[in-house]
Design an enzyme around this catalytic site. Structure first.
Site, PDB file in Angstrom:
ATOM      1  N   SER A  11       0.825  -1.207   0.000  1.00 43.23           N
ATOM      2  CA  SER A  11       0.000   0.000   0.000  1.00 43.23           C
ATOM      3  C   SER A  11       0.861   1.261   0.000  1.00 43.23           C
ATOM      4  O   SER A  11       1.868   1.343   0.694  1.00 43.23           O
ATOM      5  CB  SER A  11      -0.892  -0.014   1.237  1.00 43.23           C
TER       6      SER A  11
ATOM      7  N   LYS B  92      -3.714   2.107  -2.307  1.00 39.82           N
ATOM      8  CA  LYS B  92      -3.407   3.217  -1.402  1.00 39.82           C
ATOM      9  C   LYS B  92      -4.423   3.279  -0.253  1.00 39.82           C
ATOM     10  O   LYS B  92      -5.601   3.041  -0.451  1.00 39.82           O
ATOM     11  CB  LYS B  92      -3.432   4.511  -2.239  1.00 39.82           C
TER      12      LYS B  92
ATOM     13  N   GLY C 191       1.273  11.016   5.203  1.00 38.34           N
ATOM     14  CA  GLY C 191       0.147  11.298   6.085  1.00 38.34           C
ATOM     15  C   GLY C 191      -1.199  10.901   5.518  1.00 38.34           C
ATOM     16  O   GLY C 191      -2.206  11.601   5.690  1.00 38.34           O
TER      17      GLY C 191
ATOM     18  N   ASN D   8      -4.735  -1.051   8.484  1.00 40.60           N
ATOM     19  CA  ASN D   8      -3.458  -0.418   8.781  1.00 40.60           C
ATOM     20  C   ASN D   8      -3.489   0.142  10.203  1.00 40.60           C
ATOM     21  O   ASN D   8      -4.125   1.152  10.471  1.00 40.60           O
ATOM     22  CB  ASN D   8      -3.258   0.704   7.743  1.00 40.60           C
TER      23      ASN D   8
ATOM     24  N   CYS E 161       0.403   3.323  10.761  1.00 44.32           N
ATOM     25  CA  CYS E 161       0.934   4.488  10.055  1.00 44.32           C
ATOM     26  C   CYS E 161       1.601   5.430  11.049  1.00 44.32           C
ATOM     27  O   CYS E 161       0.957   5.923  11.973  1.00 44.32           O
ATOM     28  CB  CYS E 161      -0.167   5.236   9.302  1.00 44.32           C
TER      29      CYS E 161
ATOM     30  N   LYS F   9      -2.067  -5.040   9.333  1.00 42.82           N
ATOM     31  CA  LYS F   9      -0.697  -4.596   9.034  1.00 42.82           C
ATOM     32  C   LYS F   9      -0.082  -4.008  10.303  1.00 42.82           C
ATOM     33  O   LYS F   9      -0.531  -2.986  10.818  1.00 42.82           O
ATOM     34  CB  LYS F   9      -0.706  -3.560   7.909  1.00 42.82           C
TER      35      LYS F   9
ATOM     36  N   ASN G 244       5.273  -2.456   8.666  1.00 45.46           N
ATOM     37  CA  ASN G 244       5.115  -1.115   8.135  1.00 45.46           C
ATOM     38  C   ASN G 244       6.431  -0.380   8.376  1.00 45.46           C
ATOM     39  O   ASN G 244       7.418  -0.995   8.797  1.00 45.46           O
ATOM     40  CB  ASN G 244       3.934  -0.411   8.826  1.00 45.46           C
ATOM     41  N   THR G 245       6.472   0.926   8.148  1.00 46.49           N
ATOM     42  CA  THR G 245       7.736   1.665   8.257  1.00 46.49           C
ATOM     43  C   THR G 245       8.159   1.908   9.707  1.00 46.49           C
ATOM     44  O   THR G 245       7.335   1.896  10.619  1.00 46.49           O
ATOM     45  CB  THR G 245       7.616   3.026   7.552  1.00 46.49           C
TER      46      THR G 245
ATOM     47  N   THR H 109       8.869   0.000  -1.532  1.00 41.12           N
ATOM     48  CA  THR H 109       9.782   1.045  -2.000  1.00 41.12           C
ATOM     49  C   THR H 109      10.488   0.680  -3.310  1.00 41.12           C
ATOM     50  O   THR H 109      10.757   1.553  -4.135  1.00 41.12           O
ATOM     51  CB  THR H 109      10.810   1.336  -0.885  1.00 41.12           C
TER      52      THR H 109
END
Lengths: 255, 303
Positions: B21, B45, B72, B127, B130, B165, B192-193, B266
């Site tokens: 995503s 997305k 964001g 999600n 984030c 996630k 996730n990040t 990425t």
């Protein structure tokens, strides 16, 4: 249609210490490119560079199957690219973004500042091909930043300005009479350069009710409108410079 | 011939390669580059209940072997998704997975309920990780109790496969994974990040408008692998592994650590057709190792 292509370097021409023009070809037929569009180039063999780098199409020759990029050396990515030699390859995704909305109706003005001259040359060449009536203004800090002046002069009347007065009139491009007090002779203005320059041009254009579009350059990751990193504030909210631009009507920008 | 098909619960994938995503738009942005229906799935997305304009520019910092983003959750909201975007996704012949985000449980429930009604949405990825929104987001994913509560609430309105996630920004990832499993999740995607930061030393200023953002890319791969391994030992539901996958070898490593499928994120920015290279490489790997079914790789790490 956007493509991933391996370009082969034909030559690299240094312009002073800070700029280079790299001209490339491909064994396959390059996709059709329009002035204002850009390519994102992959930087190989430099662990300090992770993402691709976007560069305006500086020149595209369909018959010769060549594309050129005018590169200002600002960091690791651009430096690595300008060190490439004839025969080296560079992977490109192209063409990306929208293009300048030029035509042969009335008289137009093209303005480029510093390495913002990159897409201006290709634009001027295409406008010449359709017999458009247009003037060119370019500006830079010093005469070393007045890129492609000779080539541009062969395409149409070219005025120039330098901040230190080393060539052309001393001051900013907006001090040149064509822009400062004779703007309404133009139907359209296309510009690319530092944001301050483009904002000043936009202000004058809007005041004189002249159509004006500007080419933006924001830091980007994907180049195709999916990562949403390169946004600029517009009247419609945040929009990607890479996919909705890089060319924007200045009236749409939240400047 | 290698059988590349894998199952994430009741969700059948033609191969284990899914796009992550926020890195692949709605899929059609990549149609110029390859036939996107060849993917195992596409996680579109993130969608929130209300439209979000996201964070101010600059949203991106390039870092060694990676990047930090602070987008964001910019998106036009679930109603826009349903009326303007969904019909374009119906033509794509692979699993379209909706990514549901929000700052409250109620808003996530609203999005999930609307997504659940769409036939061509194959699964929902919730999600809870984030790092770029002030409220909600990662806050759900860093608490055992909150992650349970939001998963259970979405489970109530979601009859499709539900993937959670997870955020890597926790001290004990296995604990969170067990919590969402017991709340009814069908699968877990991780990671996730990572919450991160980049500074411009010359200007003595943060690079991102939000100061901090989420780190992705090969820089995070070893940590992501470790987390997939830990979660694999802790839960029995399938895992979708992600975090810095750039090539087929990376994908194999995630599967060996316990992932049933992988997501590529990425890497799509650097090579828009990277997923097809990974798919080819995965098939070659299987042939070379005389593996008939790619699913045999899951958790096959030899100790």
């Amino acid at each position: 249609m956007k493509q991933i292509v391996d370009l082969t370097i034909i030559d690299t021409v240094k312009i002073g210490d800070a700029y280079s023009i790299i001209r490339c070809t491909s064994k396959d037929i390059l996709p059709e490119m329009k002035p204002g569009q850009f390519a994102s180039l992959k930087i190989e063999n430099n662990p300090k560079v992770f993402l691709r780098r976007p560069f305006s199409i500086h020149d595209y020759d369909k018959t010769e199957n060549t594309v050129a990029f005018l590169i200002k050396i600002v960091g690791e990515g651009s430096r690595t690219l300008t060190e490439l030699k004839r025969g080296d390859t560079v992977n490109a995704v192209l063409p990306l973004g929208n293009s300048f909305h030029f035509d042969a109706k009335g008289k137009s003005l093209i303005v480029g500042g510093g390495c913002g001259i990159a897409p201006i040359y290709f634009l001027a060449k295409c406008m010449k091909e359709i017999n458009a009536d247009f003037d060119i203004i370019i500006g830079g800090r010093t005469c070393n930043d007045l890129l492609c002046l000779d080539n541009l002069s062969t395409l149409s009347t070219t005025f120039c300005a330098t901040e230190d007065g080393s060539k052309g009139s001393k001051g900013f491009v907006t001090d040149i009479p064509a822009l400062s007090n004779n703007l309404s002779q133009y139907g359209k203005i296309h510009c690319c350069g530092p944001e301050g320059m483009m904002k000043a041009i936009a202000k004058t254009a809007v005041a004189n009710n002249v159509f004006c579009e500007a080419s933006l350059e924001n830091t980007m990751a994907c180049g195709i409108g999916v990562c949403l990193c390169c946004v600029t504030k517009t009247v419609h909210g945040n929009e990607c410079v890479c996919s909705k631009g890089p060319i924007f009507n200045v009236k749409e920008l939240a400047w | 011939m290698v059988n590349l098909a894998v199952n994430i619960g009741s969700l059948k994938l033609k191969n284990p390669i899914i796009t992550a995503s926020g890195t692949f738009g709605y899929g059609y942005e990549y149609e110029d580059f390859f036939d996107i229906s060849r993917l195992g799935g596409i996680v579109v997305k993130a969608t929130t209940a209300e439209p979000r304009d996201g964070n101010p520019y600059p949203r991106l910092a390039e870092t060694p072997s990676g990047m930090i983003n602070a987008v964001g959750l910019q998106n036009k909201g679930v109603n826009y998704f349903v009326s303007e975007i969904y019909n374009k996704l119906e033509k794509i012949d692979t699993n379209i997975i909706a990514n549901v985000s929000g700052s409250t449980v109620e808003s996530c429930v609203e999005v999930a309920r609307k997504m659940n009604e769409l036939d061509h949405i194959a699964a929902i990825e919730l999600n809870i990780s984030c790092p770029n929104v002030k409220e909600g987001g990662m806050a759900f994913g860093t608490s055992v109790k909150e992650s349970y509560r939001i998963t259970a609430s979405i489970r109530n309105v979601c009859s499709k496969p539900l993937i959670i996630k997870l955020s890597p920004n926790v001290t004990n990832i296995a604990e969170i994974a067990m919590s969402v499993e017991s709340a009814g999740a069908d699968a877990i995607s991780l990671v996730n990040t990572f919450l991160a930061m980049a500074i411009d030393a010359e200007k003595q200023k943060p690079i991102l408008s939000t100061i901090t953002g989420g780190l992705s890319g090969p820089a995070i791969k070893p940590i992501a692998l470790r987390m997939v391994w830990q979660v694999h030992k802790a839960v029995s539901i399938p895992i979708i592994g992600l975090g810095g996958i750039m090539n087929a070898t990376d994908a194999v490593e995630f599967m060996l650590a316990g992932a049933t499928a992988v997501q590529v994120g990425t890497a799509n920015f650097i090579n828009p057709a990277v997923t097809m290279d990974i798919l080819k490489g995965l098939e070659d790997y299987a042939t070379r190792h005389m593996i008939e079914n790619i699913s045999e790789l899951t958790g096959a790490l030899q100790l």
